[in-house]
Design a protein around this motif. Structure first.
Motif, PDB file in Angstrom:
ATOM      1  N   ASP A  91       0.826  -1.205   0.000  1.00 18.80           N
ATOM      2  CA  ASP A  91       0.000   0.000   0.000  1.00 18.80           C
ATOM      3  C   ASP A  91       0.863   1.259   0.000  1.00 18.80           C
ATOM      4  O   ASP A  91       0.703   2.167   0.827  1.00 18.80           O
ATOM      5  N   TYR A  93       1.186   4.283  -1.198  1.00 18.00           N
ATOM      6  CA  TYR A  93       0.251   5.177  -1.864  1.00 18.00           C
ATOM      7  C   TYR A  93       0.857   6.497  -2.321  1.00 18.00           C
ATOM      8  O   TYR A  93       0.268   7.207  -3.130  1.00 18.00           O
ATOM      9  N   GLU A 119      -0.361  10.114  -6.500  1.00 17.14           N
ATOM     10  CA  GLU A 119      -1.143   9.044  -5.887  1.00 17.14           C
ATOM     11  C   GLU A 119      -0.799   7.748  -6.614  1.00 17.14           C
ATOM     12  O   GLU A 119      -0.780   7.690  -7.826  1.00 17.14           O
ATOM     13  N   THR A 121      -1.948   4.264  -6.107  1.00 17.62           N
ATOM     14  CA  THR A 121      -2.685   2.998  -6.001  1.00 17.62           C
ATOM     15  C   THR A 121      -4.005   2.973  -6.755  1.00 17.62           C
ATOM     16  O   THR A 121      -4.580   1.894  -6.927  1.00 17.62           O
ATOM     17  N   GLU A 122      -4.483   4.127  -7.202  1.00 12.33           N
ATOM     18  CA  GLU A 122      -5.832   4.178  -7.788  1.00 12.33           C
ATOM     19  C   GLU A 122      -5.787   4.614  -9.257  1.00 12.33           C
ATOM     20  O   GLU A 122      -4.870   4.277  -9.986  1.00 12.33           O
ATOM     21  N   GLY A 147      -8.356   7.589  -0.635  1.00 11.98           N
ATOM     22  CA  GLY A 147      -7.109   7.585  -1.388  1.00 11.98           C
ATOM     23  C   GLY A 147      -6.661   8.982  -1.771  1.00 11.98           C
ATOM     24  O   GLY A 147      -5.465   9.307  -1.719  1.00 11.98           O
ATOM     25  N   GLY A 251       4.539   4.264   2.020  1.00 14.78           N
ATOM     26  CA  GLY A 251       3.279   3.927   2.669  1.00 14.78           C
ATOM     27  C   GLY A 251       3.365   4.217   4.148  1.00 14.78           C
ATOM     28  O   GLY A 251       4.339   4.806   4.633  1.00 14.78           O
TER      29      GLY A 251
END
Length: 338
Positions: A91, A93, A119, A121-122, A147, A251
């Protein structure tokens, strides 16, 4: 017992020779590090049957910090990126990518000192794709409030803790009103906690133009995943290329420091590739470990070697091999310590 234990992931292609050169320099700086070497990527697929072996995951989880060389990312069908997998497992991020002027590279800018917070992770990189029909492929763009808020808060806190004055959110909320609109809304909410930081926003296409025209106007940028991937490479070009562009994936529980360039397999074994990007990432790692004196020592020595231009790699006009350039930096450090 060593003061720090760091997972070293040499990567693929030119990665092992680059990481060995970087290890030499970091060890010569006087910092007390024990290195744990682990595998990742396509090269370890045959050996371990996976891009990311459990042993590598366990080492990173235990040590909470890693220095990583470049890996090969498959294009099109086949295995997913080992980098993306690593970010999801831990994670990670926040992708932090600083760009700054290196005088020896002779860029046309008077000022360039930007920290990009991407960012990690998305967005489209959530890799939720499917075929609607034989002729139509669809990718879902995933943006969440948690997020978006946490990357904004991370960037704003980092800016405050490091004496930065201005953080801008990059988006396309004029068109993608729900997804990018949510990202912008979360940024504005997080910004309320930091009244001492100047905040604002800029549309991604305008940001691209402004970066090329006058990069000195920017301080810190917060970006969704896809825009961040593209604009951070643009910023690397502003500073002189990916050969000098460092990065960190952070993270709540660990941080992995790595260059953002590829593995350049056609040069593997030739010891000709510039290790500066991984080295500067290592300098970032040392500061993360609160080894600031060692980090400064390496950075100053590297700049001096580049300024002299005598023992540098081919991409900056020299003939030095990867390890010869590293040794030149070590020699400068030792000269400075006498």
């Amino acid at each position: 017992m060593a003061k720090h234990v760091v997972t070293m992931i040499p990567g693929e292609g030119t990665g092992p020779e680059i990481c060995e050169a970087v290890r030499m320099v970091i060890d010569a700086s006087g910092v007390d590090i024990k290195w744990e070497y682990e595998d990742i990527g396509l090269d370890c697929l045959e050996k371990h049957g996976t891009l990311l072996p459990d042993k590598t995951i366990q080492s990173i989880a235990k040590n909470k910090v890693a220095l990583k060389g470049p890996t090969t990312t498959p294009i099109g069908t086949g295995h997913k990126s080992a980098n993306v997998t690593l970010r999801k497992v831990f994670d990670l991020y926040a992708n932090v990518r600083p760009v700054r002027l290196i005088p020896a590279l002779k860029r046309p800018w008077d000022k360039l000192d930007i920290i990009n917070f991407r960012e990690n992770t998305e967005d489209s990189y959530a890799a939720i794709e499917h075929m609607v029909s034989d002729e139509v492929a669809q990718c879902l763009k995933v943006i969440t409030w948690p997020g978006s808020y946490r990357i904004a808060d991370f960037a704003l806190k980092w800016a405050r803790d490091n004496g930065r004055k201005k953080v801008y959110c990059v988006h396309k909320a004029n068109i993608m009103k729900m997804t990018d609109g949510l990202f912008l809304e979360a940024f504005r909410a997080a910004a309320k906690k930091y009244p001492d930081i100047e905040t604002g926003d800029i549309i991604v296409d305008n940001c691209s133009m402004q970066l090329v025209r006058n990069p000195g106007q920017f301080d810190c940028l917060v970006l969704p995943n896809l825009y961040g991937d593209i604009l951070t490479d643009l910023c690397a070009g502003l500073m002189g290329g990916l050969g000098f562009a460092p990065g960190a994936n952070v993270g709540d529980n660990c941080a992995i420091f790595e260059a953002v360039h590829g593995s350049a397999p056609k040069y593997a074994g030739q010891k000709k590739v510039n290790p500066s990007a991984v080295l500067i990432s290592g300098v970032m790692m040392l500061r993360w470990l609160n080894e600031k004196e060692a980090a400064d020592r390496i950075e100053k020595a590297m700049y001096r070697v580049l300024d002299e231009g005598k023992r540098v790699t081919y991409d900056v006009g020299g003939t030095a091999k990867t390890d010869e350039y590293a040794q030149a930096i070590i020699d400068k450090m030792h000269a400075g310590l006498k």
